[in-house]
Scaffold this motif. Structure first.
Motif, PDB file in Angstrom:
ATOM      1  N   ALA A 277       0.856  -1.194   0.000  1.00 37.77           N
ATOM      2  CA  ALA A 277       0.000   0.000   0.000  1.00 37.77           C
ATOM      3  C   ALA A 277       0.884   1.234   0.000  1.00 37.77           C
ATOM      4  O   ALA A 277       1.652   1.457   0.930  1.00 37.77           O
ATOM      5  CB  ALA A 277      -0.912  -0.010   1.216  1.00 37.77           C
ATOM      6  N   THR A 279      -0.428   4.439  -1.533  1.00 38.37           N
ATOM      7  CA  THR A 279      -1.230   5.635  -1.760  1.00 38.37           C
ATOM      8  C   THR A 279      -2.139   5.865  -0.559  1.00 38.37           C
ATOM      9  O   THR A 279      -2.368   4.956   0.243  1.00 38.37           O
ATOM     10  CB  THR A 279      -2.092   5.499  -3.030  1.00 38.37           C
ATOM     11  N   LYS A 280      -2.654   7.071  -0.469  1.00 35.82           N
ATOM     12  CA  LYS A 280      -3.484   7.418   0.687  1.00 35.82           C
ATOM     13  C   LYS A 280      -4.689   6.495   0.813  1.00 35.82           C
ATOM     14  O   LYS A 280      -4.979   5.978   1.906  1.00 35.82           O
ATOM     15  CB  LYS A 280      -3.935   8.879   0.577  1.00 35.82           C
ATOM     16  N   GLY A 281      -5.373   6.244  -0.289  1.00 36.93           N
ATOM     17  CA  GLY A 281      -6.557   5.404  -0.230  1.00 36.93           C
ATOM     18  C   GLY A 281      -6.234   3.976   0.177  1.00 36.93           C
ATOM     19  O   GLY A 281      -6.939   3.369   1.000  1.00 36.93           O
ATOM     20  N   LYS A 282      -5.159   3.405  -0.393  1.00 37.53           N
ATOM     21  CA  LYS A 282      -4.781   2.031  -0.065  1.00 37.53           C
ATOM     22  C   LYS A 282      -4.343   1.911   1.395  1.00 37.53           C
ATOM     23  O   LYS A 282      -4.652   0.926   2.066  1.00 37.53           O
ATOM     24  CB  LYS A 282      -3.659   1.559  -0.982  1.00 37.53           C
ATOM     25  N   LEU A 284      -5.201   3.844   4.029  1.00 33.74           N
ATOM     26  CA  LEU A 284      -6.352   3.908   4.917  1.00 33.74           C
ATOM     27  C   LEU A 284      -7.180   2.627   4.821  1.00 33.74           C
ATOM     28  O   LEU A 284      -7.734   2.151   5.821  1.00 33.74           O
ATOM     29  CB  LEU A 284      -7.206   5.129   4.574  1.00 33.74           C
ATOM     30  N   GLY A 285      -7.226   2.045   3.620  1.00 33.27           N
ATOM     31  CA  GLY A 285      -7.955   0.799   3.444  1.00 33.27           C
ATOM     32  C   GLY A 285      -7.296  -0.353   4.204  1.00 33.27           C
ATOM     33  O   GLY A 285      -7.994  -1.193   4.795  1.00 33.27           O
ATOM     34  N   GLN A 286      -5.971  -0.399   4.204  1.00 36.75           N
ATOM     35  CA  GLN A 286      -5.269  -1.458   4.937  1.00 36.75           C
ATOM     36  C   GLN A 286      -5.462  -1.307   6.443  1.00 36.75           C
ATOM     37  O   GLN A 286      -5.597  -2.306   7.161  1.00 36.75           O
ATOM     38  CB  GLN A 286      -3.779  -1.447   4.592  1.00 36.75           C
ATOM     39  N   ARG A 288      -8.089  -0.003   7.835  1.00 35.86           N
ATOM     40  CA  ARG A 288      -9.471  -0.426   8.068  1.00 35.86           C
ATOM     41  C   ARG A 288      -9.559  -1.955   8.071  1.00 35.86           C
ATOM     42  O   ARG A 288     -10.220  -2.562   8.920  1.00 35.86           O
ATOM     43  CB  ARG A 288     -10.364   0.161   6.985  1.00 35.86           C
ATOM     44  N   LEU A 335      -3.043  14.297   4.763  1.00 41.72           N
ATOM     45  CA  LEU A 335      -4.395  13.977   5.198  1.00 41.72           C
ATOM     46  C   LEU A 335      -5.156  15.236   5.592  1.00 41.72           C
ATOM     47  O   LEU A 335      -4.577  16.185   6.128  1.00 41.72           O
ATOM     48  CB  LEU A 335      -4.364  13.019   6.400  1.00 41.72           C
ATOM     49  N   GLU A 339      -9.635  12.563   7.623  1.00 40.69           N
ATOM     50  CA  GLU A 339      -8.793  11.396   7.347  1.00 40.69           C
ATOM     51  C   GLU A 339      -7.783  11.178   8.469  1.00 40.69           C
ATOM     52  O   GLU A 339      -7.501  10.032   8.858  1.00 40.69           O
ATOM     53  CB  GLU A 339      -8.072  11.583   6.009  1.00 40.69           C
ATOM     54  N   GLU A 342      -9.538   9.573  11.317  1.00 36.83           N
ATOM     55  CA  GLU A 342      -9.793   8.154  11.037  1.00 36.83           C
ATOM     56  C   GLU A 342      -8.525   7.321  11.261  1.00 36.83           C
ATOM     57  O   GLU A 342      -8.566   6.268  11.899  1.00 36.83           O
ATOM     58  CB  GLU A 342     -10.260   7.986   9.586  1.00 36.83           C
TER      59      GLU A 342
END
Length: 464
Positions: A277, A279-282, A284-286, A288, A335, A339, A342
């Motif tokens: 991961a 990138t920012k989205g990946k 935060l997804g990891q 989560r 962020l 974000e 979170e």
């Protein structure tokens, strides 16, 4: 405290005259040498059937005074050199007691009766009770808590001893009226070396213990979660590579989060692009996903017949689950407020609750600012490492409030720094991270993954 903890033999008691022990030893050696020379002269006189008297000795000495003077000079010089090499610690300790002023001394002057000579004599009204002994590579001090005005210094003696003898504090305990210090000289701290020979050594002796040095072992279950901080070029990345390798050996599920898209990103070549991961989205997804994994594990364990109060993921044969978050402070700069909240909430939740479920956080940062890693969260990090020289504020951010006197680390000492493991150390100790200059990390990890598949085709080791 049991009777077994009370040492019967505490060692050699430091005495005031020890500060001049080198001179006494040299005088003793010269005295013995002089007696040996006189005995040789006596033997020569016996062989010549001559009478051995004071006058004959004086006559012989007149003839041989130069050679005798050279012999005694060489003996004295050799003895002095050997003593300097040995550097007897009892002498240094006696001098330390004097120079630190841990004494109360009265000097009395006496005049002889027949000659007009004044003789000065030192009388010690107070001298600390300190015992010294060795045990293998370590040396041990027992310092008596005598209630004097110097006692507060005796309770923090490591701040003086460590730089004085180039050593580190291994153990500090209060045993009755004594404080026991165990020190080990830094010259005995040999670092682990990762080279071509280690490429085929993938056996694991203990699933939950990771050897960091020959003396330091991190049990990530007893002391969960980690923080690694260090200056650029201090060896932080190589230390991180070593820890990843050890976790892969243990068939752990590992998530690699690399917001700077730098050193860890190349692992996508070994593990696949969907395993890293960056990138920012990946990222935060990891985070989560890791939190959901933790909650699912708790639900699974509580519904199992094996569940017992106090038991953890190990009895359910669940693999450890690590989220390795590189340069967390750099990530927070991209962020927004929502974000960031979170990320912080998920980190806090995992760090506070993750140990029993086997979900662990491994954070790295050049500067672990308090607004990113709060003090309450930092205190839950069982392993804390700093590599290279940090500022006093930097050390405080990593280790919290401590009276430790941090010795400077040379720029040439790559991978040297300080380490603290909760439950093992009272204060940070100096260490050297495994040396990985002659080591192919990528090739080694590939071999370990292949071996894991051969050992267990259904192994669900995932490294992201």
């Amino acid at each position: 405290m049991s009777l077994k903890e009370i040492p019967i033999f505490k060692g050699t008691k430091i005495q005031p005259y020890y500060k001049n022990l080198n001179q006494y030893i040299i005088l003793a050696v010269l005295g013995i040498t002089s007696l040996i020379l006189l005995y040789r002269i006596y033997q020569e006189q016996q062989l010549r059937n001559k009478e051995f008297t004071i006058m004959t000795v004086i006559d012989i000495l007149k003839d041989k005074y130069l050679s005798l003077f050279i012999i005694l000079g060489v003996v004295a010089g050799a003895t002095w050199f050997i003593l300097k090499l040995l550097r007897l610690k009892v002498i240094d300790l006696a001098n330390m007691i004097e120079t630190q002023g841990f004494i109360q001394r009265v000097t009395t002057t006496k005049q002889t009766e027949y000659l007009k000579l004044e003789m000065k004599h030192d009388e010690y009204r107070y001298y600390p009770t300190i015992f010294y002994k060795t045990r293998g590579k370590d040396f041990i001090l027992h310092v008596k808590k005598d209630g004097s005005r110097f006692q507060k210094h005796y309770l923090e003696l490591e701040t003086i001893i460590e730089p004085m003898f180039d050593c580190e504090l291994k153990e500090k305990r209060h045993i009755g009226r004594y404080v026991k210090y165990v020190f080990r000289p830094l010259k005995y701290k040999k670092r682990l070396i990762m080279d071509e020979k280690t490429l085929n050594k993938h056996d694991v002796e203990d699933m939950y213990n990771i050897q960091i040095t020959n003396d330091v072992i991190w049990n990530y279950v007893k002391s969960p979660h980690a923080l690694v901080s260090g200056v650029t070029g201090g060896g932080k990345t190589y230390f991180l590579f070593y820890m990843i390798r050890e976790l892969v050996k243990r068939k752990a599920e590992v998530r690699l989060l690399d917001p700077k898209n730098s050193d860890l990103s190349f692992m996508s070549k070994v593990l696949g692009s969907d395993k890293v991961a960056d990138t920012k989205g990946k990222i935060l997804g990891q985070l989560r996903q890791a939190e959901e994994e933790m909650e699912e594990r708790y639900a699974f364990m509580k519904s199992s017949d094996k569940y017992k109060i106090g038991k953890d993921f190990r009895i359910f044969d669940l693999p450890p689950y690590f989220v390795i978050f590189d340069e967390i402070t750099a990530f927070t700069s991209v962020l927004d407020k929502k974000e960031f909240q979170e990320m912080n909430d998920r980190l806090t939740n995992i760090i506070m609750k993750g140990r029993q479920a086997g979900v662990f956080m491994f954070l790295t940062a050049q500067r672990p600012d308090a607004d990113v890693i709060k003090g309450s969260v930092r205190d839950q990090l069982g392993l804390r490492v700093s590599l290279g020289n940090l500022s006093s504020e930097g050390y405080r951010m990593v280790y919290g409030q401590t009276d430790k006197e941090f010795m400077p680390v040379s720029k040439d000492d790559l991978g040297r720094g300080y380490l603290l493991i909760q439950g093992q150390h009272i204060d940070p100790v100096m260490f050297e991270a495994p040396l990985m200059e002659q080591y192919d990390f990528e090739k080694d990890v590939e071999q370990i993954l292949v071996q894991n598949q051969l050992d267990d085709p259904e192994c669900r080791t995932i490294i992201i």
